[in-house]
Design an enzyme around this catalytic site. Structure first.
Site, mmCIF file in Angstrom:
data_model
loop_
_atom_site.group_PDB
_atom_site.id
_atom_site.type_symbol
_atom_site.label_atom_id
_atom_site.label_comp_id
_atom_site.label_asym_id
_atom_site.label_seq_id
_atom_site.Cartn_x
_atom_site.Cartn_y
_atom_site.Cartn_z
ATOM 1 N N LYS A 1 0.855 -1.207 0.000
ATOM 2 C CA LYS A 1 0.000 0.000 0.000
ATOM 3 C C LYS A 1 0.884 1.247 0.000
ATOM 4 C CE LYS A 1 -3.662 -2.711 2.057
ATOM 5 N NZ LYS A 1 -4.887 -2.759 2.850
ATOM 6 N N GLU B 1 -11.113 -10.235 -0.987
ATOM 7 C CA GLU B 1 -10.798 -9.427 0.185
ATOM 8 C C GLU B 1 -12.078 -8.791 0.719
ATOM 9 O OE1 GLU B 1 -6.364 -8.252 0.084
ATOM 10 O OE2 GLU B 1 -7.465 -6.702 -0.986
ATOM 11 N N GLU C 1 -9.616 -0.331 -1.882
ATOM 12 C CA GLU C 1 -9.234 1.063 -1.574
ATOM 13 C C GLU C 1 -9.247 1.915 -2.837
ATOM 14 O OE1 GLU C 1 -5.642 -0.015 0.486
ATOM 15 O OE2 GLU C 1 -6.855 -0.892 2.082
HETATM 16 P P1 13P Z 1 -4.497 -6.139 5.768
HETATM 17 O O1 13P Z 1 -3.714 -7.451 5.666
HETATM 18 O O2 13P Z 1 -3.681 -5.033 6.326
HETATM 19 O O3 13P Z 1 -5.823 -6.331 6.391
HETATM 20 O O4 13P Z 1 -4.770 -5.707 4.236
HETATM 21 C C1 13P Z 1 -5.293 -6.619 3.345
HETATM 22 C C2 13P Z 1 -5.229 -6.019 1.985
HETATM 23 O O5 13P Z 1 -5.931 -5.065 1.691
HETATM 24 C C3 13P Z 1 -4.279 -6.577 1.026
HETATM 25 O O6 13P Z 1 -4.500 -6.085 -0.247
#
Ligand code: 13P
Length: 251
Positions: free
Chosen positions: A11, A168, A98
């Site tokens: 990210k 996800e 996101e």
């Molecule tokens: P987290 O593992 O921080 O919950 O994030 C998952 C994610 O969005 C991976 O693309």
């Protein structure tokens, strides 16, 4: 047989220097190791070329977290699929929740991105998943089916075969609230059925479907033990080499 894959999604984290150091650490940890899955890191655009120079891509695949829906031109600030490919990266995350939520990415836009990624020999890691309200009102299967149909079912069977899917659930991302292994398995099996209906059983059986959302070394073994869970897309826990490797070694 479909591949098992653990992919990190960094990210918008790490400076270039921090990112190169982290990539080196993961690369080093994989050197003597014989993981039972492919390992990939998806990193910020600014880091791609530098990280490509310090990792062995036979052991650690490299990807971007997004690419533009145009090939080139007057799109200030955008980064195209050919640009990503020119860094040495071979994967690209597309349709992350996101991006859908904060940057208005629609299925129409994602269709273009998928086409450009494939044209440039990038393997899309295509994300799908419902929000909490859809989980609670029971529409989650329909929501996920629609996301797949709208953005991917225009593809030929051959091109669809190049896609990695990542389920996800949005309510599990960064919340510490993981889907249970049974919830993940139910959805993954459902997704495989949706693929089988469109492309046949063989394509469905060969598609890797990753789980993402608060996946950690502690819960990865149960999740990965499920027959339709082919690995993970890891956010927070991929920012620490030891915890990321803990998830890799869950296979
Ligand atoms: P987290 O593992 O921080 O919950 O994030 C998952 C994610 O969005 C991976 O693309």
């Amino acid at each position: 047989m479909r591949k098992k894959i653990v992919a990190g999604n960094w990210k918008m984290n790490t400076t270039l220097q921090e990112g190169v150091a982290l990539a080196k650490e993961v690369n080093e940890a994989l050197k003597g190791a014989e993981p039972k899955c492919d390992v990939v890191i998806a990193v910020p655009f600014t880091h791609l070329a530098s990280i490509n120079a310090v990792i062995d891509q036979n052991k650690l695949g490299l990807g971007a977290e997004n690419c533009a829906d145009h090939k080139s031109g007057a799109y200030t600030g955008e980064v195209s699929a050919p640009m990503v490919a020119s860094t040495g990266a071979t994967y690209v995350i597309l349709g992350h929740s996101e991006r859908r939520q904060y940057y208005g990415e629609t299925s129409e836009i994602l269709k273009e991105k998928v086409a450009l990624a494939l044209e440039n020999k990038l393997t899309p890691i295509f994300c799908i998943g419902e929000v909490l309200e859809e989980r609670e009102n029971g529409t989650y299967n329909d929501v996920v089916k629609k996301q797949i149909e709208e953005a991917l079912f225009n593809l030929s069977a051959e091109d669809f075969g190049k896609i990695i899917l990542a389920y996800e659930p949005v309510w599990a991302i960064g919340t510490g609230k993981t889907a249970t292994d049974d919830q993940a398995e139910d959805m993954h099996a459902f997704i495989r059925g949706v693929i089988a209906d469109r492309y046949g059983k063989e394509v469905a059986e060969n598609t890797s479907i990753l789980y993402g959302g608060s996946c950690k070394p502690s819960n990865a073994p149960q999740l990965f033990a499920k027959p339709d869970v082919d690995g993970g897309l890891i956010g927070g826990a991929s920012l620490d080499a030891e915890s990321f490797m803990g998830i890799v070694n869950a296979f």
